[in-house]
Motif scaffolding. Sequence first.
Motif, PDB file in Angstrom:
ATOM      1  N   LEU A   1      35.425  30.024  64.751  1.00 48.77           N
ATOM      2  CA  LEU A   1      34.373  29.068  64.404  1.00 48.77           C
ATOM      3  C   LEU A   1      34.144  28.063  65.525  1.00 48.77           C
ATOM      4  O   LEU A   1      32.994  27.701  65.821  1.00 48.77           O
ATOM      5  N   LEU A   2      35.232  27.618  66.159  1.00 46.47           N
ATOM      6  CA  LEU A   2      35.095  26.681  67.277  1.00 46.47           C
ATOM      7  C   LEU A   2      34.361  27.330  68.451  1.00 46.47           C
ATOM      8  O   LEU A   2      33.505  26.707  69.082  1.00 46.47           O
ATOM      9  N   LEU A   3      34.697  28.588  68.736  1.00 43.26           N
ATOM     10  CA  LEU A   3      34.028  29.304  69.815  1.00 43.26           C
ATOM     11  C   LEU A   3      32.547  29.494  69.507  1.00 43.26           C
ATOM     12  O   LEU A   3      31.686  29.317  70.381  1.00 43.26           O
ATOM     13  N   LEU A   4      32.250  29.848  68.271  1.00 47.91           N
ATOM     14  CA  LEU A   4      30.856  30.040  67.877  1.00 47.91           C
ATOM     15  C   LEU A   4      30.080  28.737  67.980  1.00 47.91           C
ATOM     16  O   LEU A   4      28.948  28.701  68.485  1.00 47.91           O
ATOM     17  N   GLY A   5      30.692  27.648  67.516  1.00 49.58           N
ATOM     18  CA  GLY A   5      30.029  26.350  67.585  1.00 49.58           C
ATOM     19  C   GLY A   5      29.766  25.922  69.018  1.00 49.58           C
ATOM     20  O   GLY A   5      28.682  25.426  69.347  1.00 49.58           O
ATOM     21  N   PHE A   6      30.762  26.138  69.887  1.00 49.40           N
ATOM     22  CA  PHE A   6      30.583  25.785  71.296  1.00 49.40           C
ATOM     23  C   PHE A   6      29.489  26.632  71.938  1.00 49.40           C
ATOM     24  O   PHE A   6      28.655  26.121  72.691  1.00 49.40           O
ATOM     25  N   ALA A   7      29.493  27.933  71.650  1.00 47.99           N
ATOM     26  CA  ALA A   7      28.492  28.827  72.237  1.00 47.99           C
ATOM     27  C   ALA A   7      27.087  28.433  71.799  1.00 47.99           C
ATOM     28  O   ALA A   7      26.152  28.404  72.620  1.00 47.99           O
ATOM     29  N   ILE A   8      26.924  28.123  70.521  1.00 47.21           N
ATOM     30  CA  ILE A   8      25.606  27.733  70.016  1.00 47.21           C
ATOM     31  C   ILE A   8      25.155  26.425  70.662  1.00 47.21           C
ATOM     32  O   ILE A   8      24.004  26.288  71.093  1.00 47.21           O
ATOM     33  N   ALA A   9      26.078  25.456  70.733  1.00 41.70           N
ATOM     34  CA  ALA A   9      25.729  24.158  71.308  1.00 41.70           C
ATOM     35  C   ALA A   9      25.412  24.278  72.793  1.00 41.70           C
ATOM     36  O   ALA A   9      24.379  23.785  73.267  1.00 41.70           O
ATOM     37  N   HIS A  10      26.281  24.962  73.538  1.00 38.63           N
ATOM     38  CA  HIS A  10      26.123  25.033  74.989  1.00 38.63           C
ATOM     39  C   HIS A  10      24.903  25.867  75.381  1.00 38.63           C
ATOM     40  O   HIS A  10      24.025  25.416  76.127  1.00 38.63           O
ATOM     41  N   SER A  11      24.828  27.098  74.878  1.00 45.54           N
ATOM     42  CA  SER A  11      23.704  27.961  75.233  1.00 45.54           C
ATOM     43  C   SER A  11      22.407  27.500  74.583  1.00 45.54           C
ATOM     44  O   SER A  11      21.332  27.638  75.161  1.00 45.54           O
ATOM     45  N   GLY A  12      22.527  26.965  73.377  1.00 48.84           N
ATOM     46  CA  GLY A  12      21.333  26.471  72.697  1.00 48.84           C
ATOM     47  C   GLY A  12      20.697  25.316  73.436  1.00 48.84           C
ATOM     48  O   GLY A  12      19.471  25.277  73.633  1.00 48.84           O
ATOM     49  N   LEU A  13      21.516  24.361  73.864  1.00 48.28           N
ATOM     50  CA  LEU A  13      20.978  23.226  74.614  1.00 48.28           C
ATOM     51  C   LEU A  13      20.445  23.658  75.972  1.00 48.28           C
ATOM     52  O   LEU A  13      19.478  23.084  76.482  1.00 48.28           O
ATOM     53  N   ALA A  14      21.074  24.676  76.578  1.00 56.46           N
ATOM     54  CA  ALA A  14      20.553  25.204  77.839  1.00 56.46           C
ATOM     55  C   ALA A  14      19.177  25.826  77.629  1.00 56.46           C
ATOM     56  O   ALA A  14      18.269  25.662  78.453  1.00 56.46           O
ATOM     57  N   ALA A  15      19.009  26.551  76.530  1.00 52.65           N
ATOM     58  CA  ALA A  15      17.727  27.183  76.222  1.00 52.65           C
ATOM     59  C   ALA A  15      16.647  26.142  75.953  1.00 52.65           C
ATOM     60  O   ALA A  15      15.466  26.357  76.262  1.00 52.65           O
ATOM     61  N   LEU A  16      17.034  24.998  75.385  1.00 51.01           N
ATOM     62  CA  LEU A  16      16.072  23.949  75.035  1.00 51.01           C
ATOM     63  C   LEU A  16      15.867  22.945  76.162  1.00 51.01           C
ATOM     64  O   LEU A  16      15.190  21.942  75.961  1.00 51.01           O
ATOM     65  N   ARG A  17      16.428  23.244  77.326  1.00 52.62           N
ATOM     66  CA  ARG A  17      16.391  22.276  78.412  1.00 52.62           C
ATOM     67  C   ARG A  17      14.969  21.882  78.794  1.00 52.62           C
ATOM     68  O   ARG A  17      14.665  20.679  78.931  1.00 52.62           O
ATOM     69  N   GLY A  18      14.093  22.866  78.960  1.00 50.22           N
ATOM     70  CA  GLY A  18      12.722  22.551  79.356  1.00 50.22           C
ATOM     71  C   GLY A  18      12.030  21.657  78.353  1.00 50.22           C
ATOM     72  O   GLY A  18      11.383  20.657  78.720  1.00 50.22           O
ATOM     73  N   TRP A  19      12.169  21.993  77.071  1.00 46.79           N
ATOM     74  CA  TRP A  19      11.552  21.184  76.015  1.00 46.79           C
ATOM     75  C   TRP A  19      12.176  19.799  75.965  1.00 46.79           C
ATOM     76  O   TRP A  19      11.477  18.786  75.867  1.00 46.79           O
TER      77      TRP A  19
END
Length: 237
Positions: free
Chosen positions: A15-33
């Motif tokens: 769960l910790l790995l999943l949460g980190f992956a979502i937060a890290h990659s998700g925020l990277a994906a939303l960087r432009g916005w």
Amino acid sequence: MRDSWFSASHGIMLLLLLGFAIAHSGLAALRGWGESKIGARLYRVFFALVSIPSATVLIIYFFNHHYDGLILWQVQGIPSIKAVVWSLSAISFFFLYPATFNLLEIAAIQKPEIHLYETGIIRITRHPQMVGQVIWCIAHTLWIGSTFTLLTSLGLIAHHVFAVWHGDRRWYQRYGDEFLKVKERTSVIPFRAILEGRQTLQWQEFLCPAYLGVTAFIALLWWGHPWLIAVTARVPW
């Protein structure tokens, strides 16, 4: 329970790995916005405020539970194995940390940018953080040999393999055909582009402060590793 497979800590780490992956990659994906709303510097600060605590929690939890579950193998008594593990770990940091050279951008002192370059470590592999993470996971899983460490390593590798696709996608969105040309001259698999004649290694490019800093960090980590284990053991997780 250290003698049972898939103790509660295994599920918590997933769960910790999943949460980190979502937060890290998700925020990277939303960087432009995000940068269009609050600016590049402030978004970098927000990214750090989410990513660094998440990574810290992962590290502490791993240190405190790395022998949980079943011990699948035990090689710590083999002569020279410790030297092999430390050597692999040191090599992994040379891939993990020089991936971003501009510390002023990391600290948001300068405006953070998405850079496209093919010098230094990028000549060896276009995604050095993924390669470094794989090497680190191999070293630590070999040394520890527990199901908890194996599961953690597989989760980290899966996230970084996804980041290869995700990073290439963001580079293409930002640079288009210019990225495709860089992609043709580089490779994900280390040294592949060099062996195929698409890239040339320039050793002088490694004579820079970034690599000197990584070397100093490795020496500091080697010296302070026992202290780090002792400090994290005080956290009641």
